[in-house]
Scaffold this motif. Structure first.
Motif, PDB file in Angstrom:
ATOM      1  N   GLY A 153       0.777  -1.238   0.000  1.00  0.00           N
ATOM      2  CA  GLY A 153       0.000   0.000   0.000  1.00  0.00           C
ATOM      3  C   GLY A 153       0.806   1.284   0.000  1.00  0.00           C
ATOM      4  O   GLY A 153       0.240   2.370   0.101  1.00  0.00           O
ATOM      5  N   PHE A 154       2.130   1.173  -0.120  1.00  0.00           N
ATOM      6  CA  PHE A 154       2.956   2.382  -0.122  1.00  0.00           C
ATOM      7  C   PHE A 154       3.082   2.915  -1.542  1.00  0.00           C
ATOM      8  O   PHE A 154       3.367   2.170  -2.477  1.00  0.00           O
ATOM      9  CB  PHE A 154       4.340   2.086   0.458  1.00  0.00           C
ATOM     10  N   ASN A 155       2.892   4.221  -1.687  1.00  0.00           N
ATOM     11  CA  ASN A 155       2.905   4.855  -2.995  1.00  0.00           C
ATOM     12  C   ASN A 155       4.279   4.741  -3.656  1.00  0.00           C
ATOM     13  O   ASN A 155       5.297   5.103  -3.077  1.00  0.00           O
ATOM     14  CB  ASN A 155       2.506   6.329  -2.842  1.00  0.00           C
ATOM     15  N   ARG A 156       4.287   4.266  -4.881  1.00  0.00           N
ATOM     16  CA  ARG A 156       5.526   4.044  -5.622  1.00  0.00           C
ATOM     17  C   ARG A 156       6.276   5.358  -5.891  1.00  0.00           C
ATOM     18  O   ARG A 156       7.492   5.423  -5.786  1.00  0.00           O
ATOM     19  CB  ARG A 156       5.187   3.346  -6.933  1.00  0.00           C
ATOM     20  N   ALA A 157       5.538   6.402  -6.246  1.00  0.00           N
ATOM     21  CA  ALA A 157       6.160   7.701  -6.516  1.00  0.00           C
ATOM     22  C   ALA A 157       6.829   8.253  -5.261  1.00  0.00           C
ATOM     23  O   ALA A 157       7.919   8.844  -5.339  1.00  0.00           O
ATOM     24  CB  ALA A 157       5.122   8.677  -7.049  1.00  0.00           C
ATOM     25  N   THR A 158       6.205   8.038  -4.117  1.00  0.00           N
ATOM     26  CA  THR A 158       6.792   8.503  -2.853  1.00  0.00           C
ATOM     27  C   THR A 158       8.078   7.733  -2.561  1.00  0.00           C
ATOM     28  O   THR A 158       9.065   8.302  -2.111  1.00  0.00           O
ATOM     29  CB  THR A 158       5.790   8.339  -1.693  1.00  0.00           C
ATOM     30  N   TYR A 159       8.075   6.441  -2.852  1.00  0.00           N
ATOM     31  CA  TYR A 159       9.277   5.636  -2.647  1.00  0.00           C
ATOM     32  C   TYR A 159      10.428   6.187  -3.483  1.00  0.00           C
ATOM     33  O   TYR A 159      11.542   6.354  -2.991  1.00  0.00           O
ATOM     34  CB  TYR A 159       9.027   4.166  -3.002  1.00  0.00           C
ATOM     35  N   TYR A 160      10.170   6.484  -4.746  1.00  0.00           N
ATOM     36  CA  TYR A 160      11.224   6.993  -5.615  1.00  0.00           C
ATOM     37  C   TYR A 160      11.644   8.405  -5.220  1.00  0.00           C
ATOM     38  O   TYR A 160      12.801   8.779  -5.399  1.00  0.00           O
ATOM     39  CB  TYR A 160      10.829   6.893  -7.087  1.00  0.00           C
ATOM     40  N   SER A 161      10.745   9.160  -4.651  1.00  0.00           N
ATOM     41  CA  SER A 161      11.082  10.483  -4.132  1.00  0.00           C
ATOM     42  C   SER A 161      12.066  10.339  -2.972  1.00  0.00           C
ATOM     43  O   SER A 161      13.058  11.074  -2.889  1.00  0.00           O
ATOM     44  CB  SER A 161       9.806  11.198  -3.685  1.00  0.00           C
ATOM     45  N   ILE A 162      11.799   9.382  -2.095  1.00  0.00           N
ATOM     46  CA  ILE A 162      12.706   9.097  -0.980  1.00  0.00           C
ATOM     47  C   ILE A 162      14.048   8.622  -1.520  1.00  0.00           C
ATOM     48  O   ILE A 162      15.103   9.045  -1.064  1.00  0.00           O
ATOM     49  CB  ILE A 162      12.097   8.041  -0.029  1.00  0.00           C
ATOM     50  N   LYS A 163      14.008   7.742  -2.499  1.00  0.00           N
ATOM     51  CA  LYS A 163      15.220   7.193  -3.103  1.00  0.00           C
ATOM     52  C   LYS A 163      16.105   8.306  -3.654  1.00  0.00           C
ATOM     53  O   LYS A 163      17.327   8.208  -3.620  1.00  0.00           O
ATOM     54  CB  LYS A 163      14.819   6.215  -4.211  1.00  0.00           C
ATOM     55  N   ASN A 164      15.463   9.394  -4.138  1.00  0.00           N
ATOM     56  CA  ASN A 164      16.201  10.528  -4.677  1.00  0.00           C
ATOM     57  C   ASN A 164      16.585  11.545  -3.599  1.00  0.00           C
ATOM     58  O   ASN A 164      17.122  12.599  -3.914  1.00  0.00           O
ATOM     59  CB  ASN A 164      15.386  11.210  -5.773  1.00  0.00           C
ATOM     60  N   GLY A 165      16.267  11.244  -2.344  1.00  0.00           N
ATOM     61  CA  GLY A 165      16.675  12.095  -1.239  1.00  0.00           C
ATOM     62  C   GLY A 165      15.769  13.284  -0.962  1.00  0.00           C
ATOM     63  O   GLY A 165      16.141  14.184  -0.219  1.00  0.00           O
ATOM     64  N   ASN A 166      14.586  13.289  -1.549  1.00  0.00           N
ATOM     65  CA  ASN A 166      13.645  14.386  -1.306  1.00  0.00           C
ATOM     66  C   ASN A 166      12.999  14.241   0.067  1.00  0.00           C
ATOM     67  O   ASN A 166      12.885  13.144   0.602  1.00  0.00           O
ATOM     68  CB  ASN A 166      12.557  14.410  -2.386  1.00  0.00           C
ATOM     69  N   SER A 167      12.567  15.355   0.617  1.00  0.00           N
ATOM     70  CA  SER A 167      11.932  15.304   1.933  1.00  0.00           C
ATOM     71  C   SER A 167      10.517  14.758   1.820  1.00  0.00           C
ATOM     72  O   SER A 167       9.881  14.855   0.772  1.00  0.00           O
ATOM     73  CB  SER A 167      11.913  16.697   2.573  1.00  0.00           C
ATOM     74  N   VAL A 168      10.054  14.164   2.892  1.00  0.00           N
ATOM     75  CA  VAL A 168       8.700  13.609   2.952  1.00  0.00           C
ATOM     76  C   VAL A 168       8.038  14.059   4.248  1.00  0.00           C
ATOM     77  O   VAL A 168       8.704  14.515   5.174  1.00  0.00           O
ATOM     78  CB  VAL A 168       8.699  12.066   2.860  1.00  0.00           C
ATOM     79  N   SER A 169       6.742  13.895   4.311  1.00  0.00           N
ATOM     80  CA  SER A 169       5.995  14.313   5.494  1.00  0.00           C
ATOM     81  C   SER A 169       6.143  13.304   6.632  1.00  0.00           C
ATOM     82  O   SER A 169       6.539  12.156   6.425  1.00  0.00           O
ATOM     83  CB  SER A 169       4.515  14.469   5.142  1.00  0.00           C
ATOM     84  N   THR A 170       5.776  13.761   7.814  1.00  0.00           N
ATOM     85  CA  THR A 170       5.788  12.850   8.956  1.00  0.00           C
ATOM     86  C   THR A 170       4.737  11.757   8.770  1.00  0.00           C
ATOM     87  O   THR A 170       4.903  10.651   9.286  1.00  0.00           O
ATOM     88  CB  THR A 170       5.542  13.594  10.278  1.00  0.00           C
ATOM     89  N   ASN A 171       3.684  12.038   8.018  1.00  0.00           N
ATOM     90  CA  ASN A 171       2.686  11.004   7.728  1.00  0.00           C
ATOM     91  C   ASN A 171       3.307   9.866   6.924  1.00  0.00           C
ATOM     92  O   ASN A 171       2.982   8.700   7.138  1.00  0.00           O
ATOM     93  CB  ASN A 171       1.491  11.589   6.975  1.00  0.00           C
ATOM     94  N   THR A 172       4.196  10.211   6.004  1.00  0.00           N
ATOM     95  CA  THR A 172       4.878   9.198   5.206  1.00  0.00           C
ATOM     96  C   THR A 172       5.786   8.356   6.091  1.00  0.00           C
ATOM     97  O   THR A 172       5.818   7.126   5.976  1.00  0.00           O
ATOM     98  CB  THR A 172       5.682   9.853   4.071  1.00  0.00           C
TER      99      THR A 172
END
Length: 66
Positions: free
Chosen positions: A25-44
């Protein structure tokens, strides 16, 4: 600076691939955003901790600027 190295270590230790994380259930785009070192929310971070049954420290770490 925030580092997501602990996340990838935790995933490896638990035998969870990015594909499996997506199927959980984890969003694929969010995973790749993390992989690229982008910041994410505390909800993520919360969602990752819940899916991986781990602590925040197992997902993200703070590295002070020099």
């Amino acid at each position: 600076m925030m580092s997501y190295k602990p996340l990838f270590r935790t995933m490896e230790e638990k035998g969870i691939t990015s594909y499996r994380l997506q199927k959980m259930g984890f969003n694929r785009a969010t995973y790749y955003s993390i992989k690229n070192g982008n910041s994410v929310s505390t909800n993520t971070i919360h969602q990752l901790c819940k899916l991986l049954n781990c602590r925040v420290e197992d997902v993200i770490e703070y590295i002070p600027d020099e």
